[in-house]
Scaffold this motif. Sequence first.
Motif, PDB file in Angstrom:
ATOM      1  N   ALA A  94       2.257  10.184  -3.434  1.00  0.00           N
ATOM      2  CA  ALA A  94       2.902  11.432  -3.857  1.00  0.00           C
ATOM      3  C   ALA A  94       1.875  12.558  -3.995  1.00  0.00           C
ATOM      4  CB  ALA A  94       3.634  11.216  -5.179  1.00  0.00           C
ATOM      5  N   VAL A  95       0.695  12.237  -4.534  1.00  0.00           N
ATOM      6  CA  VAL A  95      -0.360  13.251  -4.677  1.00  0.00           C
ATOM      7  C   VAL A  95      -0.764  13.775  -3.295  1.00  0.00           C
ATOM      8  CG1 VAL A  95      -2.784  13.611  -5.349  1.00  0.00           C
ATOM      9  CG2 VAL A  95      -1.226  12.428  -6.911  1.00  0.00           C
ATOM     10  N   LEU A  96      -0.979  12.874  -2.347  1.00  0.00           N
ATOM     11  CA  LEU A  96      -1.403  13.271  -1.001  1.00  0.00           C
ATOM     12  C   LEU A  96      -0.325  14.104  -0.301  1.00  0.00           C
ATOM     13  CD1 LEU A  96      -2.989   9.857   0.106  1.00  0.00           C
ATOM     14  CD2 LEU A  96      -4.215  11.878  -0.719  1.00  0.00           C
ATOM     15  N   CYS A  97       0.936  13.675  -0.427  1.00  0.00           N
ATOM     16  CA  CYS A  97       2.047  14.420   0.189  1.00  0.00           C
ATOM     17  C   CYS A  97       2.173  15.817  -0.427  1.00  0.00           C
ATOM     18  CB  CYS A  97       3.361  13.667   0.015  1.00  0.00           C
ATOM     19  SG  CYS A  97       3.509  12.173   1.014  1.00  0.00           S
ATOM     20  N   THR A  98       2.023  15.901  -1.747  1.00  0.00           N
ATOM     21  CA  THR A  98       2.137  17.179  -2.454  1.00  0.00           C
ATOM     22  C   THR A  98       1.009  18.123  -2.043  1.00  0.00           C
ATOM     23  OG1 THR A  98       3.241  16.040  -4.272  1.00  0.00           O
ATOM     24  CG2 THR A  98       2.358  18.207  -4.771  1.00  0.00           C
ATOM     25  N   MET A  99      -0.118  17.561  -1.635  1.00  0.00           N
ATOM     26  CA  MET A  99      -1.240  18.371  -1.148  1.00  0.00           C
ATOM     27  C   MET A  99      -1.043  18.818   0.307  1.00  0.00           C
ATOM     28  SD  MET A  99      -4.467  16.367  -2.847  1.00  0.00           S
ATOM     29  CE  MET A  99      -5.714  17.446  -2.123  1.00  0.00           C
ATOM     30  N   GLY A 100       0.073  18.418   0.913  1.00  0.00           N
ATOM     31  CA  GLY A 100       0.386  18.880   2.264  1.00  0.00           C
ATOM     32  C   GLY A 100      -0.037  17.943   3.375  1.00  0.00           C
ATOM     33  N   ALA A 101      -0.498  16.732   3.022  1.00  0.00           N
ATOM     34  CA  ALA A 101      -0.929  15.771   4.042  1.00  0.00           C
ATOM     35  C   ALA A 101       0.268  15.043   4.653  1.00  0.00           C
ATOM     36  CB  ALA A 101      -1.886  14.760   3.429  1.00  0.00           C
ATOM     37  N   LYS A 102       0.076  14.576   5.878  1.00  0.00           N
ATOM     38  CA  LYS A 102       1.045  13.687   6.520  1.00  0.00           C
ATOM     39  C   LYS A 102       0.562  12.266   6.268  1.00  0.00           C
ATOM     40  CE  LYS A 102       2.305  17.020  10.062  1.00  0.00           C
ATOM     41  NZ  LYS A 102       2.139  17.445  11.471  1.00  0.00           N
ATOM     42  N   VAL A 103       1.282  11.560   5.418  1.00  0.00           N
ATOM     43  CA  VAL A 103       0.775  10.271   4.909  1.00  0.00           C
ATOM     44  C   VAL A 103       1.448   9.086   5.601  1.00  0.00           C
ATOM     45  CG1 VAL A 103       0.430   8.858   2.844  1.00  0.00           C
ATOM     46  CG2 VAL A 103       0.352  11.361   2.669  1.00  0.00           C
ATOM     47  N   TYR A 104       0.597   8.172   6.078  1.00  0.00           N
ATOM     48  CA  TYR A 104       1.037   6.904   6.657  1.00  0.00           C
ATOM     49  C   TYR A 104       0.483   5.826   5.734  1.00  0.00           C
ATOM     50  CZ  TYR A 104       1.791   9.767  10.796  1.00  0.00           C
ATOM     51  OH  TYR A 104       2.225  10.735  11.658  1.00  0.00           O
ATOM     52  N   SER A 105       1.379   5.031   5.128  1.00  0.00           N
ATOM     53  CA  SER A 105       0.930   4.131   4.065  1.00  0.00           C
ATOM     54  C   SER A 105       1.357   2.688   4.336  1.00  0.00           C
ATOM     55  CB  SER A 105       1.505   4.614   2.723  1.00  0.00           C
ATOM     56  OG  SER A 105       0.894   3.934   1.654  1.00  0.00           O
ATOM     57  N   VAL A 106       0.463   1.765   3.989  1.00  0.00           N
ATOM     58  CA  VAL A 106       0.697   0.326   4.200  1.00  0.00           C
ATOM     59  C   VAL A 106       0.648  -0.397   2.854  1.00  0.00           C
ATOM     60  CG1 VAL A 106      -0.090  -1.744   5.421  1.00  0.00           C
ATOM     61  CG2 VAL A 106      -0.558   0.504   6.397  1.00  0.00           C
ATOM     62  N   GLU A 107       1.648  -1.242   2.592  1.00  0.00           N
ATOM     63  CA  GLU A 107       1.674  -2.034   1.356  1.00  0.00           C
ATOM     64  C   GLU A 107       1.841  -3.511   1.706  1.00  0.00           C
ATOM     65  OE1 GLU A 107       1.433  -3.753  -1.936  1.00  0.00           O
ATOM     66  OE2 GLU A 107       1.081  -1.591  -1.961  1.00  0.00           O
ATOM     67  N   ARG A 108       1.026  -4.349   1.055  1.00  0.00           N
ATOM     68  CA  ARG A 108       1.005  -5.789   1.332  1.00  0.00           C
ATOM     69  C   ARG A 108       2.045  -6.564   0.517  1.00  0.00           C
ATOM     70  NH1 ARG A 108       1.744  -9.576   2.701  1.00  0.00           N
ATOM     71  NH2 ARG A 108       0.612 -11.482   3.154  1.00  0.00           N
ATOM     72  N   GLN A 109       2.472  -6.012  -0.630  1.00  0.00           N
ATOM     73  CA  GLN A 109       3.420  -6.708  -1.525  1.00  0.00           C
ATOM     74  C   GLN A 109       4.840  -6.208  -1.250  1.00  0.00           C
ATOM     75  OE1 GLN A 109       2.756  -9.093  -3.561  1.00  0.00           O
ATOM     76  NE2 GLN A 109       0.620  -8.970  -4.185  1.00  0.00           N
ATOM     77  N   ASN A 110       5.695  -7.103  -0.782  1.00  0.00           N
ATOM     78  CA  ASN A 110       7.045  -6.700  -0.384  1.00  0.00           C
ATOM     79  C   ASN A 110       7.848  -6.109  -1.542  1.00  0.00           C
ATOM     80  OD1 ASN A 110       8.898  -6.294   1.621  1.00  0.00           O
ATOM     81  ND2 ASN A 110       9.830  -8.309   1.434  1.00  0.00           N
ATOM     82  N   GLU A 111       7.647  -6.696  -2.730  1.00  0.00           N
ATOM     83  CA  GLU A 111       8.365  -6.213  -3.935  1.00  0.00           C
ATOM     84  C   GLU A 111       8.034  -4.730  -4.195  1.00  0.00           C
ATOM     85  OE1 GLU A 111       7.652  -6.789  -8.709  1.00  0.00           O
ATOM     86  OE2 GLU A 111       7.138  -8.483  -7.419  1.00  0.00           O
ATOM     87  N   LEU A 112       6.764  -4.392  -4.105  1.00  0.00           N
ATOM     88  CA  LEU A 112       6.348  -2.995  -4.340  1.00  0.00           C
ATOM     89  C   LEU A 112       6.780  -2.101  -3.190  1.00  0.00           C
ATOM     90  CD1 LEU A 112       2.721  -3.397  -5.766  1.00  0.00           C
ATOM     91  CD2 LEU A 112       4.822  -2.951  -7.024  1.00  0.00           C
TER      92      LEU A 112
END
Length: 213
Positions: free
Chosen positions: A96-114
Amino acid sequence: MKDTAKHQGLRNQLVSTLQQKGITDLRVLDAIKKIPRHLFLESSFQDYAYQDTAFPIGAGQTISHPYTVAFQSQLLEIKKDHKILEIGTGSGYQTAVLCTMGAKVYSVERQNELFKKTSALLPKLGIRPKHLTFGDGYKGLPTYGPFDSIIVTAGAPFIPQPLMAQLKIGGRLVIPLGEDVQVMTLLIRKNETQFEKHELGEFRFVPLLEDKN
């Protein structure tokens, strides 16, 4: 999902604390001032959301200290529309911080629950990353690279080679390196083969998980 004047007041206090600790990037501070961190936490922790503290978020993971989020974000030197790869979506607060700063964010998460929880939460808050994926952070996202910056939000025993390969020339990779205590490490890609390395103090992170399957 309420965000009140009281919450805004607590965020203003948090921003003052971060400034006292040496965060100078006004766009980082402005993002932290805007984002309702309490909504990224379980209800039992919400009253403490604007303290500079890490909290558990489930699946053995934590939401980082606001100072750590701010410090890593500042190191990235983000410009509007920068493509950023985030390894470890977690609660989605750093996203959210990166997006709010105007970045185009591509994010990877290893924990399915999260991954499921955060994928549902971010749109409700009006936060729209370019791409969220469930997968192995050690591999990055080669399909979407190269990236202007890469941020790793978990402690890694080494710098994964695929992440270095997915960084643009001139790009910045911020990663906490080490087993028990991590050293915040900044790599700046100088050309195809050379990286400039900076070590920037000790932090504590949960470990970066690898896909063992």
